[in-house]
Design a protein around this motif. Structure first.
Motif, PDB file in Angstrom:
ATOM      1  N   ILE A  21       0.847  -1.183   0.000  1.00  0.00           N
ATOM      2  CA  ILE A  21       0.000   0.000   0.000  1.00  0.00           C
ATOM      3  C   ILE A  21       0.885   1.237   0.000  1.00  0.00           C
ATOM      4  O   ILE A  21       1.821   1.345   0.801  1.00  0.00           O
ATOM      5  N   ALA A  22       0.588   2.165  -0.892  1.00  0.00           N
ATOM      6  CA  ALA A  22       1.285   3.452  -0.941  1.00  0.00           C
ATOM      7  C   ALA A  22       0.238   4.553  -0.823  1.00  0.00           C
ATOM      8  O   ALA A  22      -0.783   4.513  -1.515  1.00  0.00           O
ATOM      9  N   ILE A  23       0.494   5.505   0.055  1.00  0.00           N
ATOM     10  CA  ILE A  23      -0.434   6.620   0.246  1.00  0.00           C
ATOM     11  C   ILE A  23       0.340   7.933   0.215  1.00  0.00           C
ATOM     12  O   ILE A  23       1.350   8.095   0.914  1.00  0.00           O
ATOM     13  N   GLU A  24      -0.173   8.829  -0.587  1.00  0.00           N
ATOM     14  CA  GLU A  24       0.390  10.168  -0.690  1.00  0.00           C
ATOM     15  C   GLU A  24       0.086  10.942   0.595  1.00  0.00           C
ATOM     16  O   GLU A  24      -1.026  10.865   1.117  1.00  0.00           O
ATOM     17  N   GLN A  25       1.062  11.642   1.099  1.00  0.00           N
ATOM     18  CA  GLN A  25       0.879  12.473   2.282  1.00  0.00           C
ATOM     19  C   GLN A  25       0.935  13.925   1.836  1.00  0.00           C
ATOM     20  O   GLN A  25       1.897  14.342   1.196  1.00  0.00           O
ATOM     21  N   LYS A  26      -0.118  14.670   2.156  1.00  0.00           N
ATOM     22  CA  LYS A  26      -0.193  16.068   1.727  1.00  0.00           C
ATOM     23  C   LYS A  26      -0.100  16.998   2.928  1.00  0.00           C
ATOM     24  O   LYS A  26      -0.758  16.796   3.931  1.00  0.00           O
ATOM     25  N   ASP A  27       0.723  18.014   2.782  1.00  0.00           N
ATOM     26  CA  ASP A  27       0.808  19.073   3.782  1.00  0.00           C
ATOM     27  C   ASP A  27       0.042  20.269   3.245  1.00  0.00           C
ATOM     28  O   ASP A  27       0.104  20.583   2.052  1.00  0.00           O
ATOM     29  N   TRP A  28      -0.709  20.938   4.104  1.00  0.00           N
ATOM     30  CA  TRP A  28      -1.490  22.097   3.690  1.00  0.00           C
ATOM     31  C   TRP A  28      -1.699  23.019   4.879  1.00  0.00           C
ATOM     32  O   TRP A  28      -1.422  22.667   6.012  1.00  0.00           O
ATOM     33  N   ILE A  29      -2.197  24.186   4.617  1.00  0.00           N
ATOM     34  CA  ILE A  29      -2.473  25.184   5.646  1.00  0.00           C
ATOM     35  C   ILE A  29      -3.984  25.368   5.711  1.00  0.00           C
ATOM     36  O   ILE A  29      -4.628  25.640   4.699  1.00  0.00           O
ATOM     37  N   ASN A  30      -4.557  25.209   6.918  1.00  0.00           N
ATOM     38  CA  ASN A  30      -6.009  25.377   7.048  1.00  0.00           C
ATOM     39  C   ASN A  30      -6.383  26.859   7.073  1.00  0.00           C
ATOM     40  O   ASN A  30      -5.515  27.737   6.993  1.00  0.00           O
ATOM     41  N   GLU A  31      -7.691  27.132   7.201  1.00  0.00           N
ATOM     42  CA  GLU A  31      -8.167  28.512   7.147  1.00  0.00           C
ATOM     43  C   GLU A  31      -7.670  29.367   8.311  1.00  0.00           C
ATOM     44  O   GLU A  31      -7.688  30.596   8.236  1.00  0.00           O
ATOM     45  N   LYS A  32      -7.205  28.732   9.380  1.00  0.00           N
ATOM     46  CA  LYS A  32      -6.651  29.464  10.526  1.00  0.00           C
ATOM     47  C   LYS A  32      -5.144  29.678  10.392  1.00  0.00           C
ATOM     48  O   LYS A  32      -4.508  30.211  11.292  1.00  0.00           O
ATOM     49  N   GLY A  33      -4.557  29.226   9.282  1.00  0.00           N
ATOM     50  CA  GLY A  33      -3.132  29.377   9.060  1.00  0.00           C
ATOM     51  C   GLY A  33      -2.281  28.313   9.731  1.00  0.00           C
ATOM     52  O   GLY A  33      -1.067  28.454   9.822  1.00  0.00           O
ATOM     53  N   GLU A  34      -2.924  27.245  10.210  1.00  0.00           N
ATOM     54  CA  GLU A  34      -2.202  26.173  10.895  1.00  0.00           C
ATOM     55  C   GLU A  34      -1.771  25.106   9.896  1.00  0.00           C
ATOM     56  O   GLU A  34      -2.549  24.713   9.030  1.00  0.00           O
ATOM     57  N   PRO A  35      -0.519  24.633  10.025  1.00  0.00           N
ATOM     58  CA  PRO A  35      -0.079  23.558   9.131  1.00  0.00           C
ATOM     59  C   PRO A  35      -0.799  22.247   9.490  1.00  0.00           C
ATOM     60  O   PRO A  35      -0.934  21.907  10.658  1.00  0.00           O
ATOM     61  N   LYS A  36      -1.287  21.560   8.475  1.00  0.00           N
ATOM     62  CA  LYS A  36      -1.999  20.295   8.658  1.00  0.00           C
ATOM     63  C   LYS A  36      -1.436  19.265   7.691  1.00  0.00           C
ATOM     64  O   LYS A  36      -0.794  19.602   6.701  1.00  0.00           O
ATOM     65  N   ARG A  37      -1.718  18.016   7.975  1.00  0.00           N
ATOM     66  CA  ARG A  37      -1.276  16.916   7.128  1.00  0.00           C
ATOM     67  C   ARG A  37      -2.476  16.007   6.894  1.00  0.00           C
ATOM     68  O   ARG A  37      -3.224  15.716   7.813  1.00  0.00           O
TER      69      ARG A  37
END
Length: 169
Positions: A21-37
């Motif tokens: 199993i391979a899963i892409e991991q995405k990093d992003w910034i939510n609407e509050k400016g917090e880094p999320k994964r």
């Protein structure tokens, strides 16, 4: 990309298959400016957890230049993986290490096993690929629920029919 393998089914009844199993991991910034994964797209392959199978899976399904995280399985660690950066950490089944290093692939595995065992009360390895394909389809489209039915209907109408063996009973 998180990469791991697991067994589905029961080994004692000779009804177990290994699944990569391979899963892409995405990093992003939510609407509050917090880094999320979050987990992105998932790919699966039913086959042995050996170097040749892992290499073929990676070459076919993962874009060159990707950073791949594994749990230290010897099948995933090889110098034949040119074009990829592979980093391994031995997890030793430690939940804290797993949650830090390979969280999404282990959530995928856990949820897929629960779905197969709970909803379908288990499946034979003859049909495991079909059930895991459905689970992966749903997983990859979990954020687009409103179009899931129409996309599944289109896939059924446009896909090549598969003849299943008649169930005796």
């Amino acid at each position: 990309i998180e990469l791991d393998a697991t067994g589905f089914g029961k080994q004692v009844t000779d009804n177990q298959e290994t699944v990569l199993i391979a899963i892409e991991q995405k990093d992003w910034i939510n609407e509050k400016g917090e880094p999320k994964r979050q987990a992105g797209f998932a790919k699966i392959l039913i086959g042995p957890e050996d170097t040749e199978t892992a290499k073929a899976f990676i070459d076919k399904e993962i874009e060159q230049g990707s950073f791949i995280k594994t749990d230290g399985a010897k099948a995933h660690i090889t110098n034949k993986m040119d074009g990829y950066t592979i980093k391994s950490i031995a997890t030793y089944n430690d939940p804290e290490v797993i949650d830090f290093w390979l969280p999404w692939v282990h959530k995928f595995i856990s949820n897929a096993k629960s779905w197969i065992k709970g909803t379908h009360h288990g499946v034979t390895n003859n049909y495991l690929k079909l059930y895991l394909s459905e689970y992966t389809y749903r997983f990859n489209r979990r954020h687009d629920v409103t179009r899931m039915f129409s996309r599944a209907l289109r896939a059924c109408c446009c896909g090549t029919p598969v003849k299943l063996h008649a169930l005796s009973g």
